[in-house]
Design a protein around this motif. Structure first.
Motif, mmCIF file in Angstrom:
data_model
loop_
_atom_site.group_PDB
_atom_site.id
_atom_site.type_symbol
_atom_site.label_atom_id
_atom_site.label_comp_id
_atom_site.label_asym_id
_atom_site.label_seq_id
_atom_site.Cartn_x
_atom_site.Cartn_y
_atom_site.Cartn_z
ATOM 1 N N SER A 40 8.993 37.761 35.544
ATOM 2 C CA SER A 40 9.091 36.684 36.533
ATOM 3 C C SER A 40 7.747 36.477 37.214
ATOM 4 N N ARG A 41 6.939 37.510 37.306
ATOM 5 C CA ARG A 41 5.595 37.370 37.884
ATOM 6 C C ARG A 41 4.738 36.447 37.020
ATOM 7 N N GLU A 42 4.785 36.637 35.699
ATOM 8 C CA GLU A 42 3.997 35.789 34.798
ATOM 9 C C GLU A 42 4.466 34.341 34.864
ATOM 10 N N ASN A 43 5.763 34.129 34.695
ATOM 11 C CA ASN A 43 6.296 32.765 34.737
ATOM 12 C C ASN A 43 6.132 32.152 36.123
ATOM 13 N N GLY A 44 6.314 32.959 37.167
ATOM 14 C CA GLY A 44 6.202 32.464 38.528
ATOM 15 C C GLY A 44 4.786 32.084 38.909
ATOM 16 N N SER A 45 3.794 32.749 38.306
ATOM 17 C CA SER A 45 2.405 32.405 38.611
ATOM 18 C C SER A 45 2.101 30.973 38.196
ATOM 19 N N VAL A 46 2.737 30.520 37.139
ATOM 20 C CA VAL A 46 2.533 29.146 36.676
ATOM 21 C C VAL A 46 3.126 28.170 37.686
ATOM 22 N N GLY A 47 4.342 28.416 38.122
ATOM 23 C CA GLY A 47 4.979 27.547 39.116
ATOM 24 C C GLY A 47 4.216 27.521 40.424
ATOM 25 N N GLY A 48 3.697 28.672 40.824
ATOM 26 C CA GLY A 48 2.920 28.749 42.054
ATOM 27 C C GLY A 48 1.638 27.941 41.966
ATOM 28 N N MET A 49 0.965 28.023 40.828
ATOM 29 C CA MET A 49 -0.279 27.270 40.646
ATOM 30 C C MET A 49 0.015 25.770 40.548
ATOM 31 N N MET A 50 1.121 25.397 39.919
ATOM 32 C CA MET A 50 1.503 23.984 39.858
ATOM 33 C C MET A 50 1.696 23.437 41.271
ATOM 34 N N THR A 51 2.417 24.183 42.090
ATOM 35 C CA THR A 51 2.666 23.766 43.471
ATOM 36 C C THR A 51 1.357 23.640 44.240
ATOM 37 N N LYS A 52 0.495 24.617 44.094
ATOM 38 C CA LYS A 52 -0.797 24.598 44.781
ATOM 39 C C LYS A 52 -1.598 23.353 44.393
ATOM 40 N N ARG A 53 -1.642 23.040 43.117
ATOM 41 C CA ARG A 53 -2.406 21.874 42.651
ATOM 42 C C ARG A 53 -1.780 20.561 43.115
ATOM 43 N N MET A 54 -0.453 20.485 43.118
ATOM 44 C CA MET A 54 0.199 19.245 43.571
ATOM 45 C C MET A 54 -0.038 19.019 45.058
ATOM 46 N N ILE A 55 -0.006 20.078 45.844
ATOM 47 C CA ILE A 55 -0.283 19.957 47.281
ATOM 48 C C ILE A 55 -1.737 19.546 47.495
#
Length: 68
Positions: A40-55
């Motif tokens: 979940s850390r690996e998959n979650g890092s992608v979602g976290g970076m997506m959110t960061k870039r969209m913001i």
């Protein structure tokens, strides 16, 4: 929960394909192979970076007064 179907829906109709492409671009940049066999850390890092870039994108457009 394990085995449950993802029911998240994009706010804009037709955005699913673009978001999916964005997800794999971010995963590639981070060197993460997405999948159910990953942590979940690996998959979650992608979602976290997506959110960061969209913001970041939204903040930049707000500064310029550009509508998103």
């Amino acid at each position: 929960m394990a085995g449950e179907r993802n029911t998240n829906q994009p706010a804009t109709q037709g955005a699913s394909q673009s978001l999916d492409q964005f997800k794999y671009e971010i995963a590639n940049e981070l060197g993460v192979q997405l999948g159910g066999d990953r942590t979940s850390r690996e998959n979650g890092s992608v979602g976290g970076m997506m959110t960061k870039r969209m913001i970041q994108f939204a903040e930049e457009n707000l500064k310029r007064g550009t509508r998103i």
